[in-house]
Design an enzyme around this catalytic site. Structure first.
Site, PDB file in Angstrom:
ATOM      1  N   HIS A  36       0.802  -1.213   0.000  1.00  0.00           N
ATOM      2  CA  HIS A  36       0.000   0.000   0.000  1.00  0.00           C
ATOM      3  C   HIS A  36       0.845   1.278   0.000  1.00  0.00           C
ATOM      4  CE1 HIS A  36      -2.546   3.148   1.836  1.00  0.00           C
ATOM      5  NE2 HIS A  36      -3.570   2.496   1.309  1.00  0.00           N
ATOM      6  N   ASP A  37       0.796   2.042  -1.095  1.00  0.00           N
ATOM      7  CA  ASP A  37       1.342   3.403  -1.188  1.00  0.00           C
ATOM      8  C   ASP A  37       2.819   3.525  -0.798  1.00  0.00           C
ATOM      9  OD1 ASP A  37      -1.216   3.980  -1.900  1.00  0.00           O
ATOM     10  OD2 ASP A  37      -1.589   5.449  -0.332  1.00  0.00           O
ATOM     11  N   LYS A 123      -4.613   4.805  -7.085  1.00  0.00           N
ATOM     12  CA  LYS A 123      -5.400   4.941  -5.857  1.00  0.00           C
ATOM     13  C   LYS A 123      -5.789   6.401  -5.646  1.00  0.00           C
ATOM     14  CE  LYS A 123      -5.045   3.795  -0.953  1.00  0.00           C
ATOM     15  NZ  LYS A 123      -4.598   5.093  -0.374  1.00  0.00           N
TER      16      LYS A 123
END
Length: 327
Positions: A36-37, A123
């Site tokens: 994630h990110d 995202k």
């Protein structure tokens, strides 16, 4: 409005983790790994040479490698450098322009660069499910578990875990492969997942659960606890053997007095050794070993962490190592 400067803090230890309310365990046939990110922009608020980032990168890399070896899909999220005011929406009020002011930092950190078989999703909001095809991908792949690692724990990682739960996807929150603005916020995210929507597990437990299986569907046998499985075998031999194996060189070529970095032990290999020894019964951390310089110093520390019933039996091994290092 902007992301605050993030101070160094230690990763939560296994013995500090809350008990999860549900007994779920990751299954390589059901799981997807979400990174994630992990972009240069977001990691840029940390000291890259200090905890928690050192462990975050090493553990995430370890998870990715295990998933690749087990045929588990790996999905990355990545916020875009170019966003209109409409696309950014309320995030603009809370966080300002963010990444759009630093387009050169859009890339996922080089240590975790996606491979050709990995999926990268654009995202737009905290949750990785919002305005993406993540849920569709999980259903298309016939997967109903999501292993979450990355940053920031109490924001996007937590929201993603919650939304996974609300879509009947079992979330696994990797406690030492996530990082946050502070230790307190990190712990809050872990506690919430453990009590309200999923399972909080350390990297070592996730990696063990995702071990490749044989043709009969059985996972390989885990190493027995050090000391018990080896009886009176010298601890020095085990230490040298593990290090030699990970460096792909003969144990006889290792010097107990040479700096471990000169031996070729980078952060990824060091984390692999830590996870192996922790799984075998030793309570030792990446940071503790990283602060020491030689294999002789490693042994001095590890000899204090032996299972209680093993310490006396292996005292001679520690004395032998001390004599060799002194000579």
């Amino acid at each position: 409005m902007a992301i605050p400067s993030i101070q160094t803090y230690s990763m939560p230890r296994v013995d500090e983790l809350p008990e999860s309310r549900v007994p779920w365990r990751p299954d390589p046939r059901r799981a997807v790994l979400l990174i994630h990110d992990m972009q240069d922009y977001f990691l840029g608020y940390y000291d890259a040479k200090a905890p928690p980032v050192v462990e975050l990168l090493a553990n995430t890399r370890l998870l990715r490698e295990r998933c690749a070896a087990s045929g588990i899909p790996v999905v990355y999220t990545k916020q875009p450098a170019e966003q209109t005011r409409a696309q950014r929406g309320l995030l603009l009020d809370l966080w300002g322009p963010g990444l759009t002011q630093h387009p050169h930092k859009e890339a996922i950190v080089s240590d975790l660069a996606p491979g050709s078989a990995d999926t990268v999703l654009t995202k737009w909001r905290y949750s990785a499910f919002q305005r993406t095809e993540l849920l569709d991908l999980l259903r298309r792949w016939g997967r109903d578990q999501l292993i979450v690692c990355g940053i920031y724990a109490h924001i996007g990682c937590l929201m993603t875990a919650c939304e996974a739960f609300m879509n009947d996807i079992q979330p696994f929150f990797v406690t030492d492969a996530t990082a946050d603005f502070s230790r307190a916020q990190h712990e809050m995210a872990i506690a919430y997942v453990a009590q309200r929507c999923g399972v909080a597990l350390p990297t070592s437990a996730v990696v063990a659960a995702l071990a490749p299986r044989d043709d009969a569907g059985a996972a390989p046998r885990e190493a027995a606890p050090l000391g018990r499985a080896q009886g009176r075998a010298a601890w020095l031999d085990r230490l040298r053997g593990d290090v030699a194996e990970i460096l792909d060189q003969p144990a006889s070529a290792l010097s107990d007095r040479e700096h471990v970095l000169d031996l070729g032990l980078d952060s990824i290999r060091l984390m692999t050794l830590v996870e192996r020894w922790r799984a075998a019964g030793l309570d030792v951390t990446f940071v503790e070993l990283g602060e020491l310089e030689t294999l002789a110093q490693w042994w001095e520390l590890l000899s204090t962490r032996l299972p209680r019933e093993s310490r006396h039996a292996h005292r001679q091994g520690g004395e032998a190592l001390s004599q060799e290092a002194a000579g």
